[in-house]
Design a protein around this motif. Structure first.
Motif, PDB file in Angstrom:
ATOM      1  N   GLU A 203       0.823  -1.208   0.000  1.00 32.66           N
ATOM      2  CA  GLU A 203       0.000   0.000   0.000  1.00 32.66           C
ATOM      3  C   GLU A 203       0.861   1.264   0.000  1.00 32.66           C
ATOM      4  N   GLU A 206       2.088   1.804  -3.446  1.00 31.09           N
ATOM      5  CA  GLU A 206       0.992   2.221  -4.329  1.00 31.09           C
ATOM      6  C   GLU A 206       0.571   3.661  -4.030  1.00 31.09           C
ATOM      7  N   LEU A 207       0.534   4.008  -2.738  1.00 29.36           N
ATOM      8  CA  LEU A 207       0.195   5.386  -2.371  1.00 29.36           C
ATOM      9  C   LEU A 207       1.198   6.358  -2.974  1.00 29.36           C
ATOM     10  N   ALA A 208       2.475   6.000  -2.883  1.00 28.31           N
ATOM     11  CA  ALA A 208       3.523   6.877  -3.410  1.00 28.31           C
ATOM     12  C   ALA A 208       3.476   6.960  -4.935  1.00 28.31           C
ATOM     13  N   SER A 209       2.739   6.045  -5.580  1.00 25.54           N
ATOM     14  CA  SER A 209       2.630   6.056  -7.047  1.00 25.54           C
ATOM     15  C   SER A 209       1.402   6.804  -7.537  1.00 25.54           C
ATOM     16  N   GLN A 210       0.543   7.247  -6.623  1.00 27.39           N
ATOM     17  CA  GLN A 210      -0.708   7.868  -7.063  1.00 27.39           C
ATOM     18  C   GLN A 210      -0.435   9.268  -7.620  1.00 27.39           C
ATOM     19  N   PRO A 211      -1.252   9.686  -8.576  1.00 28.65           N
ATOM     20  CA  PRO A 211      -0.959  10.958  -9.247  1.00 28.65           C
ATOM     21  C   PRO A 211      -1.099  12.181  -8.347  1.00 28.65           C
ATOM     22  N   ASN A 212      -1.915  12.090  -7.301  1.00 28.36           N
ATOM     23  CA  ASN A 212      -2.123  13.285  -6.476  1.00 28.36           C
ATOM     24  C   ASN A 212      -1.170  13.397  -5.292  1.00 28.36           C
ATOM     25  N   VAL A 213      -0.205  12.476  -5.199  1.00 30.60           N
ATOM     26  CA  VAL A 213       0.739  12.545  -4.086  1.00 30.60           C
ATOM     27  C   VAL A 213       1.799  13.606  -4.411  1.00 30.60           C
ATOM     28  N   LYS A 215       5.557  15.541  -4.076  1.00 27.49           N
ATOM     29  CA  LYS A 215       6.953  15.111  -3.986  1.00 27.49           C
ATOM     30  C   LYS A 215       7.430  15.097  -2.534  1.00 27.49           C
TER      31      LYS A 215
ATOM     32  N   ARG B  53       7.239  10.192 -15.408  1.00 25.00           N
ATOM     33  CA  ARG B  53       6.243  10.693 -14.466  1.00 25.00           C
ATOM     34  C   ARG B  53       5.967  12.173 -14.670  1.00 25.00           C
ATOM     35  N   ARG B 122       1.310  -5.375 -11.861  1.00 27.55           N
ATOM     36  CA  ARG B 122       2.607  -4.756 -12.137  1.00 27.55           C
ATOM     37  C   ARG B 122       3.648  -5.740 -12.648  1.00 27.55           C
ATOM     38  N   GLN B 129       1.851   2.302 -16.454  1.00 31.02           N
ATOM     39  CA  GLN B 129       1.586   3.033 -15.221  1.00 31.02           C
ATOM     40  C   GLN B 129       0.306   2.470 -14.621  1.00 31.02           C
ATOM     41  N   TYR B 130       0.334   2.200 -13.308  1.00 32.95           N
ATOM     42  CA  TYR B 130      -0.848   1.627 -12.680  1.00 32.95           C
ATOM     43  C   TYR B 130      -1.295   2.481 -11.495  1.00 32.95           C
ATOM     44  N   TYR B 131      -2.605   2.732 -11.394  1.00 30.02           N
ATOM     45  CA  TYR B 131      -3.170   3.421 -10.230  1.00 30.02           C
ATOM     46  C   TYR B 131      -4.203   2.528  -9.565  1.00 30.02           C
ATOM     47  N   GLN B 132      -4.033   2.295  -8.258  1.00 30.51           N
ATOM     48  CA  GLN B 132      -5.004   1.477  -7.535  1.00 30.51           C
ATOM     49  C   GLN B 132      -6.178   2.356  -7.113  1.00 30.51           C
ATOM     50  N   LEU B 151      -6.977   3.277  -1.710  1.00 29.55           N
ATOM     51  CA  LEU B 151      -5.989   3.188  -0.639  1.00 29.55           C
ATOM     52  C   LEU B 151      -6.353   4.247   0.382  1.00 29.55           C
ATOM     53  N   LYS B 157      -9.010  11.674  -4.104  1.00 34.48           N
ATOM     54  CA  LYS B 157      -9.617  11.688  -5.437  1.00 34.48           C
ATOM     55  C   LYS B 157      -8.652  12.333  -6.423  1.00 34.48           C
ATOM     56  N   PHE B 158      -8.691  11.887  -7.663  1.00 30.00           N
ATOM     57  CA  PHE B 158      -7.855  12.519  -8.683  1.00 30.00           C
ATOM     58  C   PHE B 158      -8.472  12.328 -10.062  1.00 30.00           C
TER      59      PHE B 158
END
Lengths: 488, 488
Positions: A203, A206-213, A215, B53, B122, B129-132, B151, B157-158
Motif C-alpha cells: 500500500e 501504491e500510495l507513493a505512485s498515485q498521481p495526487n501525491v 513530492k 512521471r 505490475r 503506469q498503474y493506479y489502484q 488506498l 480523489k484525482f
C-alpha cells in the motif's frame, strides 16, 4: 571445504546438533497418516464420538480432564504429544492453529506463504476436544474456567470443568503505554499481523505512485520504521529489506531511491543478547545496506503519520512495526488475584514443576500448571522464547505421563532444567548469525554458512510433512520468481 | 483405451483443441524473465522513469495515452499484451491483481491457495503506469476520468486524461433487490470473497462444536445454502462437498451426519446453458451425493440465520453463498447518462468494434471502447463469461495495433466475431462435464475423463510460470494431505 568441516566439528562438540537430530527423529514419527474417507466410513466413528460428547469420556481415563489453554509453542507442543490414554484432553484457544513464529517475519513479506507457517490444532489431535475461545478467568476452588467464544462476534460465553489445568496463553505485545502505538503500529505475533504488514508495504508503494501525491509526501510514505532491536525486529527488518531491494525495486524503479528504513531501540545497542562480535557484524551489515540504527532513542508517542522522538521531534513514516517486549494478557491479569506473579508482575510465578503458587499460602497448586511466555519459574529466570516454551512443554508432558503411571502420585516427577541451545538471527541477503556461546565460548558463526544452518534448523523443526514440502518449495520459488505483490 | 481414442478424435474434429494449443503456445511465450537486481542497477532506469512521471511520456508514442479501466479477464488480457511502443498505457483498477476466476471456487475451500489464482498487474507490465483506484465517472467531452483511490480509506480523489479509453470494469453481483442478501450472503467474485467463504465454513463447524450450542441449533449451523444453479453455483457446491466429505468429515466425525447442502434456483432447472443429457447427469450425481436441488424456488428475503422461501417459510442456514446474475457497477451506471445501455439497462452497448454509442446521436464514440462483462454488442448478444471477455480483449488489442500502424485510421479494423469454445463445469469427486455441442452436436463428455480435461485446460490457460508450478503442486498436496483448516 576446510571451513565446513571446522564448522561441523564445532557443532559436534556442542549439544546442539544432538538436540536437532532428536527433534528431527521426533518429527519423522509424527508424519500424519494419509487416508481418504467418505461419509459412510464415519458412521461407526460417529457413534463413539457421540458417546464421547455426552460426558462418558473419562471412562478409562484415570487422570480425568486435562484442559490446555493456548495453542502456541507451549500449548501446541503439549497437546500434540500428550498421552491421551491417561487424560481426556480439552484445548481452549482463540485461534485454531499453531504459528511457527521463527518464520513469521518471512511470511510477512511473502518469502513464505502464510499457510506454510501454521499447523491446525485439530489435524494433529483427533482424540482431543477443541474449543475456539478465550479463557477469561479460572476458579481454582471450583476447578472451572470461564470462556468467551472467539466465534460469532464473541458474544457466547461458557464454563468448562477441569481436573488438571495447563495455562499456556502466552503474552501480549507491550506498548509500554506509549500513546498511539496500539492504534497505529503493526505487530508481529500472529498471521493476521503478518498479513497486515504485507498489505501495508504494498500500500505504501501504491500510495507513493498515485498521481495526487506530492513530492514532499513520498519520502514519508516510504519510510519503514521498526521499533525494537531484538531478534524479532532485526529479522523483520532484514526480510523487509530483502523484499524491497529484490522485488519492489523491480516493480517501482522510480521510487526505490526514496525508500528509507530505520530500527529504533531505547537500549544502547541492538541484539543485546548476542555475542559482541556478532552484534558488531550485524550493525556493519545493516549500515552497509542503508538501514539506519537509532539506539538509545525513545519513541514518546505515535500518530497516524509521525513518530514523536524524544529530543528529536517528529519523523514521518509509512509503516511502523512494533517489536519490543511482552506484557500480560487478560487471563494472567485476572489470575493475579489469587496466584503469585513474578517481579515484573506480568507473568505467573511457578515452582520447578511449573505449578502455580497460591497467594493464600505461597504453596504450589497441585493441579494447575503454567508454561510458556505467560509463566516464570521462581528463582530461575529464563527468557520468553520459543525454545524455553518448547522445552517446558516437553518436560511437562513427561511429568504428566509419570503422574498418570504412578496413579496420581507426584513423587517421581523431576524438576525442570533448561538446556540452552543457543540463538540464531537472520540479517538479510542470505546471511545469518548463530550464537552458541552459552555452551561453548567459541561456538559462533555468521554469514552465508550460518544462513544455511538457520534455514536447515527451521526446516528440521517444521512439524508437518505438508509444510516440509511447502517451505523449501516456496524458498525456491521466491528465489526464482520473487515474491507475489498482489494485495488482498 | 478405445474410449480415449474416440474422445481424442471428437476433439480433433472440433476447433477446441486447436484453440487450446494456440493458447498454450501463447502462454509459453509470456514466461517472465528471471533476473535478480539491486539498488544500483536501477539508477539509470530511475532517471528515465522520473521523466516518464513528469508528463513527457507520450514522446514517441504516436497514439498518446491509452487508459484501461479494470484488471479482470478483459482488462488484464489487454494490458498484458498491448503494444506499448504505440501507446502510453495507464491502468486504473481497485485491485492490483487479476483473478483467474475459473479456479476461484477451488481456492474458496482450500483445494488451491489464493495466491495460485492471482496474477499481479505490475509484474506483467513494467512499462505500464498503474493506479489502484476506482473510476467514478468519465467526461467524454474533456476526455478525463475522475477516480477515487482504493488506498488510505478511499479518501483521495484525482482526475486523469486519456486519448483512448477502454472500459473493462466488469459487473457486480446481482442481489435482485432481495432484502438481506447484501448484508448476510457471501459472494464469489474476488479473493476476499473466497477467503470469507473459507473462514465461514470452518467457523460453522467450530460453532457447532462449542459446548453451549444446543442440539437443535446444530443442523441449522451445518446447512450450507447456495443460491444460483449456474456453473458458478454448481462448481462451488461441488468443491464445498469435496471439502466437507474429504476433510471436515475426518476432523469433525461427530458432526458430519448433520451436514446438509442445498442449491436453490428460481429457474426450472440448474445448468440451463448445458446440454440436456449432461444436465441430467449432474442432477443425478448431486442427488446421489446428498446435495438437495430446489429449482423453481424463490428466495424472498434473507436474515442473519434464515432464508425466507416463497410459499415455504423459513429455512435455517450456516452459510449462504449467492451466485446468481450480474448487475451494473457504479461507473457503468454513471456513464449511462450519455452512453446507450443494452436492453437490460445494465451494460454499455457497443458496436462490433467495441466502441460505445453516444446518447446524443446514437453514433459510436471513436476513442472509447467497452469490453468484458460491462459491455454488450448491439444485435449480437453474448453471455457474460471469461471466454467472451478474453476474446474481446484479444480482438481489441489487434484493432488498436492496426489503428496505430495505420496512423490512427480506423479503416482496416475488422469487426469482432465470437468463436464459441464450449463450456466446462466441475461437479465434484473428480468428475466434470465438457459441453462443446455448440460446435458439434456430439461433442460432449462427462465423468473422470472430462475432469482431467477440465484440469488440463485450466492449467494450460494459467498465465505465469510461477502458478504453473504452484497449481499442480497444490492439487497433489491436497490429494495427499487434504486441505488446511487453519482459520485466519
Amino acid at each position: 571445504m576446510n571451513k565446513t568441516r571446522l564448522f561441523q566439528q564445532k557443532f559436534f562438540r556442542t549439544k546442539y546438533h544432538e538436540a536437532l537430530l532428536t527433534m528431527q527423529s521426533m518429527n519423522l514419527l509424527t508424519i500424519p497418516t494419509i487416508k481418504k474417507t467418505s461419509y459412510d466410513a464415519f458412521i461407526s466413528q460417529t457413534a463413539s464420538s457421540i458417546m464421547l460428547r455426552r460426558g462418558m469420556t473419562s471412562l478409562g481415563k484415570t487422570q480425568g480432564k486435562l484442559v490446555i489453554l493456548g495453542s502456541g509453542w507451549a500449548g501446541f507442543k503439549l497437546l500434540k504429544d500428550i498421552d491421551t490414554r491417561h487424560y481426556e484432553v480439552i484445548v481452549v484457544s482463540p485461534r485454531n492453529y499453531f504459528v511457527f513464529t521463527p518464520l513469521l517475519a518471512s511470511s510477512s513479506v511473502g518469502t513464505l506463504e502464510f499457510r506454510c507457517v501454521v499447523e491446525p490444532v485439530r489435524r494433529y489431535s483427533p482424540k482431543i476436544q477443541y474449543y475456539q475461545a478465550y479463557a477469561d478467568s479460572v476458579d481454582i476452588k471450583k476447578q472451572t474456567i470461564h470462556c468467551t467464544s472467539n466465534l460469532n462476534n464473541k458474544k457466547d460465553k461458557f464454563t468448562i470443568q477441569y481436573d488438571t489445568l495447563v495455562v499456556a496463553v502466552g503474552a501480549n505485545s507491550n506498548t509500554f503505554g506509549i500513546p498511539g502505538v496500539g492504534d497505529y503500529a503493526l505487530f508481529l505475533k500472529d498471521i493476521s499481523d503478518a498479513r497486515k504488514i504485507r498489505q501495508r508495504v504494498i500500500e505504501c508503494f501504491e500510495l507513493a505512485s498515485q498521481p495526487n501525491v506530492t513530492k514532499e509526501e513520498i519520502p514519508g510514505l516510504l519510510h519503514f520504521a521498526v521499533v525494537g532491536g531484538g531478534p524479532t525486529g532485526v529479522e523483520f527488518s532484514a526480510e523487509l529489506h530483502d523484499f524491497i531491494t529484490q522485488d519492489m525495486a523491480r516493480l517501482y524503479p522510480d521510487l526505490i531511491n526514496l525508500v528509507t528504513m530505520t530500527v529504533y531501540d531505547v537500549a544502547p545497542q541492538i541484539l543485546g543478547s548476542f555475542d559482541q562480535s556478532l552484534r558488531d557484524y550485524a550493525i556493519k551489515k545493516f549500515t552497509r545496506k542503508g538501514i539506519q540504527i537509532r539506539t538509545g532513542t525513545l519513541v514518546e508517542a505515535v500518530n497516524e503519520r509521525h513518530l514523536v522522538i524524544k529530543d528529536n521531534g517528529n519523523v514521518s513514516y509509512g509503516m511502523l512495526v512494533w517489536a519490543t517486549g511482552l506484557t500480560d494478557n487478560p487471563l494472567t491479569r485476572a489470575m493475579g488475584e489469587y496466584i503469585i506473579k513474578d517481579q515484573s508482575a506480568k507473568r505467573l510465578l511457578t515452582d520447578n514443576y511449573f505449578r502455580v503458587l497460591s497467594k493464600d499460602d505461597g504453596m504450589p497448586v497441585n493441579n494447575v500448571y503454567a508454561i510458556g511466555d505467560c509463566a516464570s519459574i521462581k528463582d530461575y529466570d529464563l527468557p520468553a522464547t520459543a525454545q524455553v516454551a518448547n522445552q517446558k512443554a516437553m518436560h511437562l508432558r513427561k511429568s504428566l505421563t509419570r503422574i498418570a503411571k504412578d496413579g496420581g502420585s507426584f513423587e517421581n516427577v523431576k524438576p525442570f532444567k533448561f538446556t540452552n541451545l543457543g540463538s540464531m538471527v537472520y540479517i538479510g541477503e542470505q546471511k545469518a548469525m548463530v550464537d552458541l556461546t552459552s555452551t561453548n565460548v567459541k561456538a559462533k558463526e555468521r554469514g552465508t554458512l550460518a544462513w544455511i544452518f538457520w534455514r536447515s534448523s527451521y526446516f528440521t523443526m517444521t512439524i508437518s510433512l505438508r509444510n516440509k514440502i511447502l517451505i523449501p518449495m516456496y524458498w525456491i520459488l521466491t528465489w526464482f520468481f520473487g515474491r507475489d505483490v498482489s494485495k488482498f
